[in-house]
Design an enzyme around this catalytic site. Sequence first.
Site, PDB file in Angstrom:
ATOM      1  N   GLN A 170       0.820  -1.221   0.000  1.00  0.00           N
ATOM      2  CA  GLN A 170       0.000   0.000   0.000  1.00  0.00           C
ATOM      3  C   GLN A 170       0.853   1.269   0.000  1.00  0.00           C
ATOM      4  OE1 GLN A 170      -3.326   0.400  -0.253  1.00  0.00           O
ATOM      5  NE2 GLN A 170      -3.738  -1.787  -0.356  1.00  0.00           N
ATOM      6  N   THR A 228      10.092 -17.308 -16.843  1.00  0.00           N
ATOM      7  CA  THR A 228      10.412 -16.281 -17.835  1.00  0.00           C
ATOM      8  C   THR A 228       9.762 -14.962 -17.417  1.00  0.00           C
ATOM      9  OG1 THR A 228      10.504 -17.977 -19.511  1.00  0.00           O
ATOM     10  CG2 THR A 228      10.252 -15.712 -20.301  1.00  0.00           C
ATOM     11  N   CYS A 315     -10.067  -8.862  -0.689  1.00  0.00           N
ATOM     12  CA  CYS A 315     -10.072 -10.319  -0.670  1.00  0.00           C
ATOM     13  C   CYS A 315     -11.207 -10.861   0.172  1.00  0.00           C
ATOM     14  CB  CYS A 315      -8.741 -10.826  -0.122  1.00  0.00           C
ATOM     15  SG  CYS A 315      -7.368 -10.077  -0.980  1.00  0.00           S
TER      16      CYS A 315
HETATM   17  N1  PLP Z   1      -0.547  -6.782   0.809  1.00  0.00           N
HETATM   18  C1  PLP Z   1      -1.377  -5.735   0.978  1.00  0.00           C
HETATM   19  C2  PLP Z   1      -1.170  -4.817   2.140  1.00  0.00           C
HETATM   20  C3  PLP Z   1      -2.408  -5.493   0.063  1.00  0.00           C
HETATM   21  O1  PLP Z   1      -3.228  -4.457   0.222  1.00  0.00           O
HETATM   22  C4  PLP Z   1      -2.576  -6.391  -1.035  1.00  0.00           C
HETATM   23  C5  PLP Z   1      -3.710  -6.216  -1.979  1.00  0.00           C
HETATM   24  O2  PLP Z   1      -4.746  -5.712  -1.620  1.00  0.00           O
HETATM   25  C6  PLP Z   1      -1.667  -7.454  -1.176  1.00  0.00           C
HETATM   26  C7  PLP Z   1      -0.671  -7.619  -0.235  1.00  0.00           C
HETATM   27  C8  PLP Z   1      -1.769  -8.401  -2.336  1.00  0.00           C
HETATM   28  O3  PLP Z   1      -1.359  -7.780  -3.528  1.00  0.00           O
HETATM   29  P1  PLP Z   1      -1.794  -8.402  -4.960  1.00  0.00           P
HETATM   30  O4  PLP Z   1      -3.193  -7.991  -5.174  1.00  0.00           O
HETATM   31  O5  PLP Z   1      -0.867  -7.782  -5.953  1.00  0.00           O
HETATM   32  O6  PLP Z   1      -1.620  -9.871  -4.871  1.00  0.00           O
END
Ligand code: PLP
Length: 374
Positions: A170, A228, A315
């Site tokens: 972030q 790759t 998520c």
């Molecule tokens: N770490 C944090 C603090 C995040 O906010 C996020 C995504 O929201 C991630 C990791 C994961 O990143 P990515 O979406 O590129 O897998």
Amino acid sequence: MAAGVYLDHAATTPMRQVAVDAWVRHAQALNPGGQYTSGRRARSVLDDARETIAALLGCEPVEVIFTASGTEADNIGVQGLFAASESRRVISTPIEHPAVLETVQSLGAEVELLPVDAQGRVSDLSALDTPAALAACMWANNETGAIQPVEQVIGRASAVGTPVHVDAVQVVGHLPVNFAALGATTLAASAHKFGGPRGVGLLLAKRSPAPTGVLHGGGQERGIRPGTVDVAGAAATAAALEEAVSEIPTELGRLRGLRDLLRTGITDLVEDVVFHTTESSLPGHLHMSFPGAEGDSLLMLLDSLGVEASTGSACAAGVNRASHVLLAMGVSEAEARGALRFTLGRTSTESDVKRVLGLIEDVAARARAAGMAF
Ligand code: PLP
């Protein structure tokens, strides 16, 4: 109906035109590992991207490892440092993104989570005084935006020889980052959070101690992330990061101003709103609860009116449960379920804020009238 208002920039932010242009320009690049002309041409684009990123983030080009996401960078940092150590002890925090928290919990390690205060900040660092395989601490929380004391975490851990993984997903492109000065062992970033393409992550990894690769393959990226490399994605990431970093000085104040306007307006219009974003946070975050309402109801009502927001972690969206971050801060489960997160970004304007303020009183009243699901 007016054009939509996008206020979920912490989940992902629109790709910058400079990144689209770089992506298209290099879309035909061949294998950068090829020992022939087209391979060397691809390699030179990749080297340029690596050098640009290294200069912007204060590290050596060799320390830049391209991955396929922030999640992958976090997994390699945490699993790889654990595998490289003889210790079975791991220190982290209860407010990590699942990319770190679930990875830490999957190691079969003795895990100790640092306590967090009501502001969502790691509050007692004494567990770091006993050596461990690694400590993993995020730089800023994705839900509340709270900035964590990463310098102190690294100072305490380093004093007893514990390597530190920092999830800076972030932060990179939003606040200044200098990997060498910070002293972390590994650091994760994600291109789509600063206007690069989705599906490109970065792991900054010191030469020593280096994480052991968790994937096995052709040895690319120092063997830490074989496979790759996506040359066009790397070039687009470098272009996006360059523009994002150049905008930090102006965006910090602009976003903070818009966010404060939103917070003041909501406070004036809606009773009993509990703000989870406090001082020392990312400038574009505003996370709050509307007790008596479900976050999902708020989100859907706003969406039906053309405003896109989130209940917190992207998520967890779609799953109606209280955020582990808010629970760790001592927020009650009922209050945590009424959470709503607005995150402003590059495309956000004052008229976006005004539009939300024109709707929020009615949306909050309707969501509260609908009540809690159970
Ligand atoms: N770490 C944090 C603090 C995040 O906010 C996020 C995504 O929201 C991630 C990791 C994961 O990143 P990515 O979406 O590129 O897998």
